[in-house]
Write a protein that holds these residues in place. Structure first.
Motif, PDB file in Angstrom:
ATOM      1  N   SER A 191       0.938  -1.201  -0.194  1.00  0.00           N
ATOM      2  CA  SER A 191       0.092   0.071  -0.070  1.00  0.00           C
ATOM      3  C   SER A 191       0.741   1.146   0.088  1.00  0.00           C
ATOM      4  O   SER A 191       0.453   2.206  -0.492  1.00  0.00           O
ATOM      5  N   TYR A 192       1.959   1.232   0.342  1.00  0.00           N
ATOM      6  CA  TYR A 192       2.952   2.248   0.793  1.00  0.00           C
ATOM      7  C   TYR A 192       4.050   2.545  -0.472  1.00  0.00           C
ATOM      8  O   TYR A 192       4.078   3.626  -1.115  1.00  0.00           O
ATOM      9  N   GLU A 198      -2.785  -4.542  -6.392  1.00  0.00           N
ATOM     10  CA  GLU A 198      -3.860  -4.943  -5.390  1.00  0.00           C
ATOM     11  C   GLU A 198      -3.793  -6.206  -5.062  1.00  0.00           C
ATOM     12  O   GLU A 198      -4.055  -6.485  -3.853  1.00  0.00           O
ATOM     13  N   GLN A 199      -3.280  -7.349  -5.942  1.00  0.00           N
ATOM     14  CA  GLN A 199      -3.140  -8.702  -5.335  1.00  0.00           C
ATOM     15  C   GLN A 199      -2.214  -8.639  -4.066  1.00  0.00           C
ATOM     16  O   GLN A 199      -2.482  -9.468  -3.235  1.00  0.00           O
ATOM     17  N   ALA A 200      -1.258  -8.021  -4.368  1.00  0.00           N
ATOM     18  CA  ALA A 200      -0.095  -7.994  -3.388  1.00  0.00           C
ATOM     19  C   ALA A 200      -0.636  -7.418  -2.139  1.00  0.00           C
ATOM     20  O   ALA A 200      -0.179  -7.762  -1.015  1.00  0.00           O
ATOM     21  N   CYS A 201      -1.514  -6.397  -2.165  1.00  0.00           N
ATOM     22  CA  CYS A 201      -1.916  -5.778  -1.036  1.00  0.00           C
ATOM     23  C   CYS A 201      -3.023  -6.826  -0.280  1.00  0.00           C
ATOM     24  O   CYS A 201      -3.043  -6.845   0.939  1.00  0.00           O
ATOM     25  N   SER A 202      -3.830  -7.392  -1.198  1.00  0.00           N
ATOM     26  CA  SER A 202      -4.937  -8.574  -0.665  1.00  0.00           C
ATOM     27  C   SER A 202      -3.780  -9.555  -0.078  1.00  0.00           C
ATOM     28  O   SER A 202      -4.417  -9.937   1.383  1.00  0.00           O
ATOM     29  N   GLU A 203      -2.897 -10.194  -0.482  1.00  0.00           N
ATOM     30  CA  GLU A 203      -2.233 -11.117   0.249  1.00  0.00           C
ATOM     31  C   GLU A 203      -1.326 -10.716   1.393  1.00  0.00           C
ATOM     32  O   GLU A 203      -1.187 -11.183   2.507  1.00  0.00           O
ATOM     33  N   LEU A 250      -2.456 -12.357   5.269  1.00  0.00           N
ATOM     34  CA  LEU A 250      -1.694 -12.964   6.093  1.00  0.00           C
ATOM     35  C   LEU A 250      -1.556 -12.241   7.616  1.00  0.00           C
ATOM     36  O   LEU A 250      -0.830 -12.968   8.396  1.00  0.00           O
ATOM     37  N   ARG A 251      -2.137 -11.369   7.704  1.00  0.00           N
ATOM     38  CA  ARG A 251      -1.922 -10.521   8.992  1.00  0.00           C
ATOM     39  C   ARG A 251      -3.566 -10.516   9.717  1.00  0.00           C
ATOM     40  O   ARG A 251      -4.511 -10.654   8.956  1.00  0.00           O
ATOM     41  N   ASP A 252      -3.481 -10.528  11.169  1.00  0.00           N
ATOM     42  CA  ASP A 252      -4.849 -10.328  11.582  1.00  0.00           C
ATOM     43  C   ASP A 252      -5.152  -8.461  11.287  1.00  0.00           C
ATOM     44  O   ASP A 252      -4.796  -7.940  11.748  1.00  0.00           O
ATOM     45  N   LEU A 253      -6.239  -8.621  10.482  1.00  0.00           N
ATOM     46  CA  LEU A 253      -6.846  -7.383   9.906  1.00  0.00           C
ATOM     47  C   LEU A 253      -7.297  -6.676  11.074  1.00  0.00           C
ATOM     48  O   LEU A 253      -6.859  -5.157  10.952  1.00  0.00           O
TER      49      LEU A 253
END
Length: 149
Positions: A103-104, A115-120, A124-127
């Motif tokens: 995102s940065y 967008e795919q990378a941001c989704s991944e 992988l983290r606790d949103l």
């Protein structure tokens, strides 16, 4: 290969939103901004880079002893991840691989979009925990960016 770097924009919006901030929004302070900005200058592919540890120390202007402390600060805010030979045997000894939240900052990648990378990244983290530290997930930030478009 152009790098899409949103760190300055995110920092400016964060400063603007800090007037309204009564501990309801995550903070993107100047210290975090400066460290992340310096790291973003090294991005080579996607949102990551691999460099010699000493080179990274020189680039961040820290001692080798303080490098992990400096990076750990950003890891706790869930803005970066890093790997060394101790955590990933594929990384050569003496080198470090740093991945910044897409995102940065984002550079060209052959197999996935930003967008795919941001989704991944967020999958992988606790949103719920990430939303406490990442201003780009706050509704106020997203509304401002949407209004700017």
């Amino acid at each position: 290969m152009a790098i899409n770097n949103n760190i300055d924009l995110i920092y400016c919006i964060s400063k603007g939103l800090s007037v309204q901030n009564f501990d309801k929004l995550p903070k993107f302070d100047k210290h975090t901004y400066k460290r992340l900005k310096r790291l973003s200058e090294l991005v080579q592919y996607g949102s990551s880079f691999t460099v010699e540890r000493q080179y990274l120390c020189d680039h961040l202007q820290v001692t080798p002893y303080n490098l992990i402390n400096t990076l750990s600060f950003l890891v706790k805010k869930q803005l970066i991840e890093y790997e060394t030979n101790k955590t990933n045997p594929d990384i050569p000894f003496g080198k470090i691989k740093v991945t910044i939240c897409p995102s940065y900052v984002w550079s060209y990648h052959m197999t996935k979009t930003r967008e795919q990378a941001c989704s991944e990244w967020y999958l992988l983290r606790d949103l719920a925990e990430t939303s406490k530290t990442d201003i780009t997930l706050s509704p106020a930030y997203q509304d401002l960016v949407r209004d700017m478009s």
